[in-house]
Scaffold this active site. Sequence first.
Site, PDB file in Angstrom:
ATOM      1  N   ASP A 216      14.683   8.128   2.682  1.00  0.00           N
ATOM      2  CA  ASP A 216      13.430   7.079   2.284  1.00  0.00           C
ATOM      3  C   ASP A 216      12.045   7.891   2.633  1.00  0.00           C
ATOM      4  OD1 ASP A 216      12.699   4.176   2.866  1.00  0.00           O
ATOM      5  OD2 ASP A 216      12.126   5.104   4.465  1.00  0.00           O
ATOM      6  N   GLU A 263      25.835  24.710   4.005  1.00  0.00           N
ATOM      7  CA  GLU A 263      26.962  24.936   4.749  1.00  0.00           C
ATOM      8  C   GLU A 263      27.981  23.812   5.585  1.00  0.00           C
ATOM      9  OE1 GLU A 263      25.320  24.554   8.892  1.00  0.00           O
ATOM     10  OE2 GLU A 263      23.036  25.728   7.857  1.00  0.00           O
TER      11      GLU A 263
HETATM   12  C1  NOJ Z   1      11.188   2.560   1.693  1.00  0.00           C
HETATM   13  C2  NOJ Z   1      12.024   2.028   1.443  1.00  0.00           C
HETATM   14  O1  NOJ Z   1      12.751   1.144   0.321  1.00  0.00           O
HETATM   15  C3  NOJ Z   1      11.733   0.165   1.747  1.00  0.00           C
HETATM   16  O2  NOJ Z   1      12.628  -0.783   1.863  1.00  0.00           O
HETATM   17  C4  NOJ Z   1      11.336   0.346   2.925  1.00  0.00           C
HETATM   18  O3  NOJ Z   1      10.279  -0.579   3.562  1.00  0.00           O
HETATM   19  C5  NOJ Z   1       9.829   2.196   3.532  1.00  0.00           C
HETATM   20  N1  NOJ Z   1      10.451   3.168   2.332  1.00  0.00           N
HETATM   21  C6  NOJ Z   1       9.819   2.017   4.286  1.00  0.00           C
HETATM   22  O4  NOJ Z   1      10.577   2.165   5.292  1.00  0.00           O
END
Ligand code: NOJ
Length: 548
Positions: A216, A263
Site C-alpha cells: 500500500d 530467502e
Molecule cells: C491505498 C488503498 O488502496 C486505499 O484504499 C487506502 O485508503 C489508502 N491507500 C490509504 O491506506
Amino acid sequence: MTDATTQSAAPATTTGDEWWRSAVIYQIYPRSFADASGDGIGDLAGIAARLPQVAELGVDAIWLSPFYRSPQKDAGYDVSDYRDVDPIFGTLDDFDRMLDKAHELGLRVIVDLVPNHSSDQHAWFQEALAAGPGSQARTRYIFRDGKGVDGELPPNNWQSVFGGPAWTRVPDGQWYLHLFDASQPDFDWDNPEVGDMFVDVLRFWLDRGVDGFRVDVAHGNAKAAGLPDVDAEMAEAGSMESPYFGQEHVHEIYRRWHTVLEEYEGDRVLCAEAWVSPLEKMARFVRPDEMHQAFNFVYLETPWDAKRLRPVIDESIEVFGAVGAPPTWVLSNHDTIRHRTRLALVPPPPHGAGIGPTSISKADPVVSLRRGRAATALMLALPGGAYLYQGEELGLPEVTAIDALQRQDPTFARTQGELWGRDGCRVPIPWEADAPAYGFNDSGASWLPQPAEWARLARDAQEGVAGSTLEMYRRALALREQFGLARGTLEWLDVGPTALAFRNGDVTVVANLGHDAVDVPRGEILLTSSPLDAASLSADDVVWVRTV
Ligand code: NOJ
C-alpha cells in the site's frame, strides 16, 4: 485491415518463468466478498467457502485487501496490529484455513501490507502520545512543532489525500503527519526500528505461507528531508511530484524486502501500489532487485480512446521491459469507479471525485456494460500480468444510490461531501439472485446497500448463460492461458484512428473504440466481447480471432 506491422514491443515477459509474470490476480475485498457470520461484513470463512468459484473463473491468484486488527476507520487500511486478524474477519486459524484451501485449489495468495501509516490505535502510536515531545517513542512517527507564535499552525502546507490538512495537533501542542485520515499517522521511515518491524511482519506472513504482498502507498514511505512545503503551482497543475510521494530513497526499503523474499522458496512477489507518473518512474519500483510488479495506474486512468491507449500500451511494455519486469494491467479496484461505469461517464468526473446520486456525470447502462466488457477483452489479450477486482466478472456497475448517512469512506466526511469517495465500488457482491443479500450471507445484512437491480447480475443468474459477462470472463481467461497470451509479443496492425488491432502469437485482437464499423479478420472467432451478428465490429466491440 492492412497487415502493416508498425511496432513490435520488446518481449518483456519472457525473461523468467516466475508465475507472476503471466498471472491474473483476482482482488478480494474481504468486507464485501462473502459473509459467513451474517453480520453484514464479509469475513475469511466466507472467502474460504467461495474460493472454488474463484478458481473456476480461471485466475491464478488472489490478493486480499487488509483483514488485520483495525478500528476500520479506512476499511482496514488503518492497521492496529499487523500480526493478527480483526475479529470482524475471523481469527488467524481462519486465515490459515483459507490459505490452505486456496493452495489446494491451485490459487496463490497475496496479502496487503500497509507500511506508510498505522492506525492511531497501534501500540506504538499510543506509546508516542503518552511519552510526549522529544521522546524516542515519537520518532517512530512524524511529530513536529507547529509554526506561528504558539505553534498553532501546521508544520507545512501538506494536504491529506482524503481532504483537509495532513497534520493534526495533539493536546501537548505537537502535530503529527497523516497523509490520509487523522486516524492513520505516518511512520517515520528514517527510524530504523520501523524498517525492522516491517521485516518482522513480512516474515510473519511469509512463514505462514503467503505468496506475496501488495504494498500500500509504496511511493509514500520516504519523505523529503526537512519536510518542505508542496509547490502550490505544481499541486494545482495536478503534478504527482511531491516531497512525500516517489522520493528516490523510498527504493532502499524495497531492496531490503527483496532480499527477505529471496530467502523463501517459491517465487514470492511484491506488488507496488505506486501512484507515480510518468511510467518510467513507476517502473523504477520493479527494477531487478526491488519489487516484482507495479499496478499500471496510467493504463487504468486512460480513457476509452484508441489514440490515447495505444501509446500507453507501448510505453508500458517498453519501460517495464527495460527493467526486466512484466507490465501489470488493471482496470478496477476498491479505490476507483468500477471500469464498467467509469469508461462511459459523460462528462468524465473530476479526478478522484467518485460519483454519487446527484453527480452530473452519467453512464448509459447499455453502453457502459458493452464498453466495460470490451475493455476487459482488450486488457486480457495483452502480454504481462493482470489484476481483476471482485465483481467485475459480473459486470457490476458503480453504485451511486448510497445516501450520506450510509457512506463510510473517510473521503466523503473529510471533504464535507464534495468528493463522493469510494463506497460505490465496495458494495457486497451478488452470488445468488433469490437469496438474502444475494447470497452474500444468510441474514440479509449488508454494510452498504445492494441495489435491487443486482438480482439479474448475480453469479448464479449468469453461470452457464451464453453471452453473460461471467462466461465472457471465463472464456477470455481460458483462451489467454491456452494461447499463451501473457507471455506473448504484441505486434500492432493498422486499422485506422478509432480502433486498435494487434497480433499476439496466433491470436489477432481487434477493438472498435469509435463509431465506424471495423472489419473482423478472417479466421476462427475465439471470443467476442458482445454478441457478434455481422462480419464487422460495432462500437465498443472486441473480437479475438485465431489467424493461423
Ligand atoms: C491505498 C488503498 O488502496 C486505499 O484504499 C487506502 O485508503 C489508502 N491507500 C490509504 O491506506
